[in-house]
Design an enzyme around this catalytic site. Structure first.
Site, short mmCIF file in Angstrom:
data_model
loop_
_atom_site.label_atom_id
_atom_site.label_comp_id
_atom_site.label_asym_id
_atom_site.label_seq_id
_atom_site.Cartn_x
_atom_site.Cartn_y
_atom_site.Cartn_z
N TYR A 150 0.85 -1.20 0.00
CA TYR A 150 0.00 0.00 0.00
C TYR A 150 0.89 1.24 0.00
O TYR A 150 1.85 1.33 0.77
CB TYR A 150 -0.88 -0.01 1.25
CG TYR A 150 -1.79 1.19 1.38
CD1 TYR A 150 -2.87 1.35 0.52
CD2 TYR A 150 -1.58 2.16 2.35
CE1 TYR A 150 -3.72 2.45 0.63
CE2 TYR A 150 -2.42 3.26 2.48
CZ TYR A 150 -3.50 3.40 1.61
OH TYR A 150 -4.33 4.49 1.72
N ASP A 251 9.13 2.74 0.70
CA ASP A 251 8.05 3.45 1.38
C ASP A 251 8.13 3.05 2.85
O ASP A 251 7.68 1.97 3.24
CB ASP A 251 6.71 3.07 0.75
CG ASP A 251 5.53 3.75 1.42
OD1 ASP A 251 5.70 4.27 2.55
OD2 ASP A 251 4.43 3.75 0.83
N LYS A 279 3.55 9.12 9.26
CA LYS A 279 3.10 8.51 10.52
C LYS A 279 3.96 8.89 11.73
O LYS A 279 3.80 9.97 12.27
CB LYS A 279 3.01 6.98 10.35
CG LYS A 279 1.92 6.59 9.31
CD LYS A 279 1.46 5.19 9.46
CE LYS A 279 0.58 4.70 8.30
NZ LYS A 279 -0.83 4.96 8.43
N1 PLP Z 1 2.52 4.27 2.57
C1 PLP Z 1 2.25 3.34 3.49
C2 PLP Z 1 3.16 2.16 3.62
C3 PLP Z 1 1.15 3.48 4.33
O1 PLP Z 1 0.86 2.53 5.24
C4 PLP Z 1 0.33 4.63 4.19
C5 PLP Z 1 -0.84 4.81 5.06
O2 PLP Z 1 -1.27 3.94 5.79
C6 PLP Z 1 0.66 5.56 3.21
C7 PLP Z 1 1.76 5.36 2.42
C8 PLP Z 1 -0.20 6.77 3.02
O3 PLP Z 1 -0.06 7.64 4.09
P1 PLP Z 1 -1.23 8.69 4.43
O4 PLP Z 1 -2.39 7.89 4.92
O5 PLP Z 1 -0.62 9.56 5.49
O6 PLP Z 1 -1.52 9.42 3.18
#
Ligand code: PLP
Length: 444
Positions: A150, A251, A279
């Site tokens: 994700y 990521d 986060k």
């Molecule tokens: N990347 C990862 C691995 C995530 O778990 C998330 C959100 O859970 C995101 C990107 C996206 O972050 P945001 O919800 O702050 O847009």
């Protein structure tokens, strides 16, 4: 006891508030993911340490911690102080402030790949910035992502995400990207690979390498089953991307400052070109970042690439990040060792409780992250496809049964542990789990 809506009376105020919200707020929740909580999305009054308190007056040990940001628990005093002091001096200036550089300096000191940093507000936005950097630098249009990983909710990354059934084993790779929502833009620039298969990644890069700007991955597939990289996989991905002239993007929105001070890249000693943070970076205030090598970030540094945002690194978020990063660093490595111990104790205790109750339970644990599957514990799960045999409905029911016992766990069985979770919390959680698993076995 039940309310007129069939919801247990202990959640009556939450249920009522959700109904009220639905009249003006689409779906009654501010982000779709929160609608999955059963029997009703809780409406929270306040959070403190390891606990959340809802508007019905119930208290819960919380293993969602804001979907990850609250690594120091809810309402940590040091962050409150830092933000309060800053907020009196202004919320956002439309101009520079000292704290921006202070956050960037800390990231450069902590994160192995970081020589330069740029800021956004959410993880999804930072993913977009990283992809744009990769496309602009390489002059190539496409991106390889992994099935079950994700990377936020924006186009074209919301494809082949957790929750979408995995592709059939006979489907040749790259897999067909499957949109997770109607309204997604063109997905033809996304090539989907299977996690932990170096031969497949090699083949995809051999066939499509000159079109591929970046390979983006969660270096631990946190969202789609907390599936760690197989030994040597990240190293292989590093070599293959380098050989193909493709950027490697980690990521680390989940793993950053969490599975080690320097994130997954420190834990596994593999350095990408770019990494994305969100986060935990500001312990609950909205801030995200792209960090990368000087070479990878050059196009931002010299102003060729448009990287924009009204709220990028607001002073209160930056103050929170400085305070949080200092705590993570000053308390490292003990903070990370302690988090790992708490998570490991929970993982072992849950497995024992499930065994006693006769529920097939498999757990994955990495650092302060935990994933449960209702699945034969002997099943090997090394890619998203391996999670297909798990039972999401029983898992969601487990989460509901835990809620009734005062513990919040995501319906998909993904747990986040914070520094505020105490030995007493763990004991109470395992007591609740024994009851919930026994009831689960009786009911299903
Ligand atoms: N990347 C990862 C691995 C995530 O778990 C998330 C959100 O859970 C995101 C990107 C996206 O972050 P945001 O919800 O702050 O847009």
């Amino acid at each position: 006891m039940e309310t007129g809506t069939g919801i247990d009376a202990r959640y009556a105020a939450s249920a009522e508030q959700i109904e009220r919200a639905k009249r003006s707020l689409a779906g009654g929740v501010a982000t779709a993911m929160r609608a999955t909580q059963r029997p009703v999305p809780l409406v929270i009054d306040h959070g403190e340490g390891s606990h959340l308190f809802d508007i019905d007056g119930n208290s819960y040990i919380d293993y969602v911690i804001g979907f990850g940001p609250m690594l120091l628990g809810h309402s940590p005093e040091a962050i409150i102080e830092a933000v309060s002091e800053q907020i009196r001096r202004g919320f956002t200036y439309g101009a520079q402030h000292r704290l921006e550089a202070e956050v960037a300096e800390r990231i450069v000191e902590i994160v192995p790949c970081a020589e330069l940093v740029c800021f956004s507000t959410t993880g999804s936005e930072a993913v977009q910035a990283a992809l744009r950097i990769a496309r602009a630098t390489t002059g190539r249009p496409k991106v390889v992502k992994f099935e079950g990983h994700y990377h936020g909710w924006l186009d074209p990354m919301l494809a082949s995400t957790p929750g979408i059934p995995p592709a059939a084993a006979e489907q040749p790779s790259p897999l067909e990207p499957v949109p997770a929502t109607p309204g997604q833009g063109d997905l033809s620039g996304v090539l989907v690979a299977r996690w932990n298969d170096p031969e497949e990644l090699s083949r995809i890069l051999e066939e499509h390498g000159d079109e591929v700007a970046a390979v983006i991955m969660e270096p631990i597939a946190s969202n789609g089953g907390l599936i760690p990289p197989a030994p040597g996989y990240l190293e292989a991905a590093r070599e293959l991307t380098r050989a193909a002239g493709t950027m490697l993007i980690f990521d680390e929105v989940v793993t950053g400052f969490r599975v080690a001070l320097g994130g997954a890249q420190e834990r596994y000693s593999v350095t990408p070109d770019l990494a994305i943070y969100g986060k935990a970076i500001a312990a609950g205030m909205p801030l995200s970042a792209v960090a990368g090598t000087r070479e990878a970030m050059e196009i931002v540094a010299d102003g060729r690439l448009a990287h924009l945002g009204t709220f990028n690194c607001t002073p209160p978020a930056a103050a929170a990040a400085v305070a949080a990063l200092d705590i993570y660093r000053e308390r490292s490595p003990g903070l990370y060792e302690d988090l790992e111990k708490v998570a490991a104790t929970l993982a072992v205790g849950l497995a024992e409780a499930a065994d006693e109750a006769g529920v097939p339970l498999k757990t994955h644990q990495v650092g302060p992250l935990l994933q449960m599957f209702i699945l034969d514990p002997q099943t090997e799960v090394t890619s998203y496809a391996d999670t297909a045999g798990a039972d999401p409905d029983r898992l969601a029911l487990f989460s509901e049964l835990m809620l009734a016992r005062g513990v919040i766990v995501l319906p998909r069985g993904w747990w986040f542990i914070s520094t505020a979770h105490s030995a007493a919390d763990v004991e109470a959680t395992l007591e609740a789990a024994r009851g919930a698993l026994t009831e689960l076995a009786e009911k299903t």
